[in-house]
Design an enzyme around this catalytic site. Structure first.
Site, PDB file in Angstrom:
ATOM      1  N   HIS A 268      10.464   4.640 -17.883  1.00  0.00           N
ATOM      2  CA  HIS A 268      11.237   3.556 -17.267  1.00  0.00           C
ATOM      3  C   HIS A 268      10.353   2.375 -16.861  1.00  0.00           C
ATOM      4  O   HIS A 268       9.972   2.276 -15.689  1.00  0.00           O
ATOM      5  CB  HIS A 268      11.932   4.065 -16.001  1.00  0.00           C
TER       6      HIS A 268
ATOM      7  N   GLU B  81      11.278  -0.495 -16.238  1.00  0.00           N
ATOM      8  CA  GLU B  81      12.035  -1.318 -15.268  1.00  0.00           C
ATOM      9  C   GLU B  81      11.881  -0.799 -13.840  1.00  0.00           C
ATOM     10  O   GLU B  81      12.271  -1.470 -12.893  1.00  0.00           O
ATOM     11  CB  GLU B  81      13.517  -1.395 -15.675  1.00  0.00           C
TER      12      GLU B  81
ATOM     13  N   CYS C 192      14.709   5.702 -21.898  1.00  0.00           N
ATOM     14  CA  CYS C 192      15.197   7.011 -21.462  1.00  0.00           C
ATOM     15  C   CYS C 192      16.570   7.331 -22.077  1.00  0.00           C
ATOM     16  O   CYS C 192      16.637   7.610 -23.265  1.00  0.00           O
ATOM     17  CB  CYS C 192      15.185   7.076 -19.944  1.00  0.00           C
TER      18      CYS C 192
END
Ligand code: GLN
Length: 193
Positions: free
Chosen positions: A173, A175, A82
């Site tokens: 994302h 994560e 991002c």
């Protein structure tokens, strides 16, 4: 063989979530906040999501920009998510200033507009398969600037993930999911570098 240490740029944004993924995979990591943290044993670098303008300014004020840029140019593996993708891009279609400028793509910031500020979709990611992609005020890649940039994923006709030599970048994302496959792929890139 000694374990390799992964650097996680920890100036702003979602760096802790990346660290949790690395910890779950048993990887050694270090937060990079100042130049003294970025030693030669750092074998790969993660650039987290967040606010790219703030991160860019902090990279300048800490003096981290030049050494990070140099190691990426020397082929240190790097993964940008991002805002991290925005910082890697060589061109931005709606911002004057680029950051590290090592990835030959043109990126549009906040590209999905307000209605689609935050959304999720299962999208096929090359080499991995269907992946739960979470987008938050996400950019996308508008244009590839070198023929050897590999497109790894698209969503509604727009490019959302690429690989260029040792640079892996995505507008979503990984994560923020429970899925470790993208981080595992990046650790393999760092291990073989
Ligand atoms: N919109 C942010 C920016 O332009 C990026 C959003 C994110 O990292 N989730 O910096």
């Amino acid at each position: 063989m000694a374990k390799k240490t992964i650097g996680v740029l920890a100036l702003q944004g979602a760096f802790q979530e990346h660290e949790q993924m690395l910890a779950r995979l048993g990887a050694d990591y270090r937060e990079i906040r100042q130049t003294a943290d970025f030693t030669a044993d750092i074998a790969g670098l993660i650039l987290p999501g967040g606010e790219s303008t703030t991160q860019r300014k902090l990279m300048y004020s800490t003096g981290l920009l030049a050494p990070l840029q140099q190691r990426i140019r020397e082929d240190m593996p790097v993964m940008g998510t991002c805002a991290g993708l925005i910082l890697l891009a060589q061109e931005l279609s709606n911002d004057e200033e680029t950051g590290l400028s090592t990835l030959p793509v043109r990126v549009k910031r906040n590209a999905y507009g307000r209605q689609l500020g935050s959304f999720a979709a299962d999208i096929s990611l090359a080499g991995i398969g269907k992946f739960p992609m979470r987008f938050i005020r996400a950019p996308y890649i508008e244009k590839i600037l070198q023929p050897d940039v590999e497109v790894l994923a698209t969503y509604q006709g727009q490019i959302t993930a690429v690989r260029y030599h040792k640079q892996l970048a995505m507008s979503f994302h990984p994560e923020l999911t429970q899925d470790l496959r993208v981080h595992r792929l990046f650790l393999q890139m760092a291990a073989s570098a």
